[in-house]
Design an enzyme around this catalytic site. Structure first.
Site, PDB file in Angstrom:
ATOM      1  N   ASP A  12       0.824  -1.210   0.000  1.00 57.06           N
ATOM      2  CA  ASP A  12       0.000   0.000   0.000  1.00 57.06           C
ATOM      3  C   ASP A  12       0.859   1.261   0.000  1.00 57.06           C
ATOM      4  OD1 ASP A  12      -2.413   1.370  -0.028  1.00 57.06           O
ATOM      5  OD2 ASP A  12      -2.545   1.472   2.155  1.00 57.06           O
ATOM      6  N   HIS A  29       2.327   3.661  -8.996  1.00 58.22           N
ATOM      7  CA  HIS A  29       2.119   2.233  -9.281  1.00 58.22           C
ATOM      8  C   HIS A  29       3.310   1.675 -10.062  1.00 58.22           C
ATOM      9  CE1 HIS A  29      -1.777   2.244  -7.531  1.00 58.22           C
ATOM     10  NE2 HIS A  29      -2.299   3.078  -8.405  1.00 58.22           N
ATOM     11  N   LEU A 122       9.953 -21.087  -5.700  1.00 54.10           N
ATOM     12  CA  LEU A 122       9.152 -20.080  -4.998  1.00 54.10           C
ATOM     13  C   LEU A 122       7.780 -20.033  -5.649  1.00 54.10           C
ATOM     14  CD1 LEU A 122       8.629 -17.486  -3.280  1.00 54.10           C
ATOM     15  CD2 LEU A 122       9.695 -16.182  -5.124  1.00 54.10           C
TER      16      LEU A 122
HETATM   17  C1  IPE Z   1      -5.298  -2.557   0.056  1.00 55.18           C
HETATM   18  O1  IPE Z   1      -5.017  -1.243  -0.179  1.00 55.18           O
HETATM   19  C2  IPE Z   1      -5.371  -3.287  -1.242  1.00 55.18           C
HETATM   20  C3  IPE Z   1      -4.096  -3.485  -1.941  1.00 55.18           C
HETATM   21  C4  IPE Z   1      -2.917  -3.181  -1.498  1.00 55.18           C
HETATM   22  C5  IPE Z   1      -4.207  -4.111  -3.224  1.00 55.18           C
HETATM   23  P1  IPE Z   1      -6.173  -0.143  -0.273  1.00 55.18           P
HETATM   24  O2  IPE Z   1      -5.509   1.148  -0.512  1.00 55.18           O
HETATM   25  O3  IPE Z   1      -7.199  -0.561  -1.244  1.00 55.18           O
HETATM   26  O4  IPE Z   1      -6.791  -0.217   1.194  1.00 55.18           O
HETATM   27  P2  IPE Z   1      -7.730   0.826   1.940  1.00 55.18           P
HETATM   28  O5  IPE Z   1      -8.875   1.131   1.022  1.00 55.18           O
HETATM   29  O6  IPE Z   1      -6.917   2.044   2.206  1.00 55.18           O
HETATM   30  O7  IPE Z   1      -8.128   0.117   3.198  1.00 55.18           O
HETATM   31  C1  IPE Z   2      -1.330   0.407  -3.988  1.00 55.26           C
HETATM   32  O1  IPE Z   2      -1.432   1.504  -3.195  1.00 55.26           O
HETATM   33  C2  IPE Z   2      -2.394  -0.591  -3.737  1.00 55.26           C
HETATM   34  C3  IPE Z   2      -3.315  -0.806  -4.879  1.00 55.26           C
HETATM   35  C4  IPE Z   2      -4.605  -0.882  -4.689  1.00 55.26           C
HETATM   36  C5  IPE Z   2      -2.804  -1.016  -6.220  1.00 55.26           C
HETATM   37  P1  IPE Z   2      -2.598   2.577  -3.304  1.00 55.26           P
HETATM   38  O2  IPE Z   2      -2.931   2.820  -4.732  1.00 55.26           O
HETATM   39  O3  IPE Z   2      -3.723   2.193  -2.426  1.00 55.26           O
HETATM   40  O4  IPE Z   2      -1.857   3.851  -2.719  1.00 55.26           O
HETATM   41  P2  IPE Z   2      -2.413   4.877  -1.670  1.00 55.26           P
HETATM   42  O5  IPE Z   2      -2.795   4.108  -0.454  1.00 55.26           O
HETATM   43  O6  IPE Z   2      -3.593   5.550  -2.303  1.00 55.26           O
HETATM   44  O7  IPE Z   2      -1.286   5.795  -1.422  1.00 55.26           O
HETATM   45 MG    MG Z   3      -4.096   2.510  -0.439  1.00 52.93          MG
END
Ligand code: IPE
Ligand code: IPE
Ligand code: MG
Length: 224
Positions: A12, A29, A122
């Site tokens: 995240d 990303h 892996l």
């Molecule tokens: C969790 O991240 C999902 C992934 C990393 C794929 P999100 O950014 O979607 O989570 P929330 O919405 O902040 O809880």
């Molecule tokens: C990557 O982080 C997780 C995915 C859902 C691809 P985010 O896109 O949720 O990044 P933040 O949390 O908005 O910074």
């Molecule tokens: Mg996020």
């Protein structure tokens, strides 16, 4: 020293990193993919057998179309460019979640899974359109329709993580302390590391520190 078989990661913080440094969530990303490569290498070095990466949740469809398209394009290109190399490195790819994507991506995912299915150094589980609640609902439905008993063994048999040991470590980057519908059943006794850093800023050094810390934790599993 605790044995370490399985690391799961909620990757995240891409969007915030991208906005901060490149004025674009999508650039975050892209940068996050480099961290994925670093972590895969380090996982192999540490002889860890399973790496589960949360890449897209069932709730992430609520994001703008432009971001969703960018993410799946990134994944498509990654697989096209890297699947042969992953295969040569004896890595098995498994998709967790329901494959409801474009016909092109579905085909590519099926091809990648099939091609690498016999590999055994892996196993990378890529959680895509994955939600733990949906996974559990589907498992219960299957148990009911086969008239089996509701017990731990049967539930695990019908989860998508069947034959995969529960994660020993869960890492969540991005400075939030929540599970966001990830592996709710499987994480019952997992050691959880919430990291302040955003995913693109997460380094090999961070990963190694977590592994080192994990190895010395006293894991009780209810005992003393
Ligand atoms: C969790 O991240 C999902 C992934 C990393 C794929 P999100 O950014 O979607 O989570 P929330 O919405 O902040 O809880
Ligand atoms: C990557 O982080 C997780 C995915 C859902 C691809 P985010 O896109 O949720 O990044 P933040 O949390 O908005 O910074
Ligand atoms: Mg996020």
């Amino acid at each position: 020293m605790n044995p370490l078989k399985h690391v799961a990661i909620i990757m995240d913080g891409n969007g915030r990193w991208g906005l901060k440094y490149k004025n674009s969530r999508n650039a975050g990303h892209k940068a996050g993919l480099e961290t994925v490569e670093t972590v895969i290498k380090e996982t192999i070095k540490n002889k860890i057998n399973f790496l589960t990466l949360f890449a897209f949740s069932t709730e992430n469809w609520k994001r703008p179309k432009k971001e969703i398209n960018y993410l799946f394009n990134l994944l498509e290109n990654f697989l096209i460019n890297r699947i042969e190399e992953l295969h040569k490195n004896n890595i098995k790819l498994k998709i967790l979640g329901s494959k409801k994507f474009s016909p092109k991506l579905n085909k590519l995912l099926n091809y990648s899974e099939k091609k690498t299915s016999k590999n055994n150094k892996l196993q990378i589980n890529l959680a895509l359109n994955y939600g733990s609640k949906l996974e559990l609902i589907n498992a219960f439905k299957k148990i009911f329709s086969s008239n089996k008993k509701i017990n731990e063994k049967n539930i695990e048999k019908y989860l998508q993580t069947k034959d995969i040991p529960d994660p020993d470590i869960l890492i969540r980057t991005g400075n939030t302390k929540r599970l966001s519908n990830f592996l709710l059943w499987q994480l019952a006794y997992t050691e959880i590391f919430f990291e302040k850093k955003l995913w693109p800023a997460f380094t090999k050094k961070d990963f190694k520190r977590i592994i080192k810390e994990y190895k010395d934790i006293k894991r009780n599993f209810g005992k003393i």
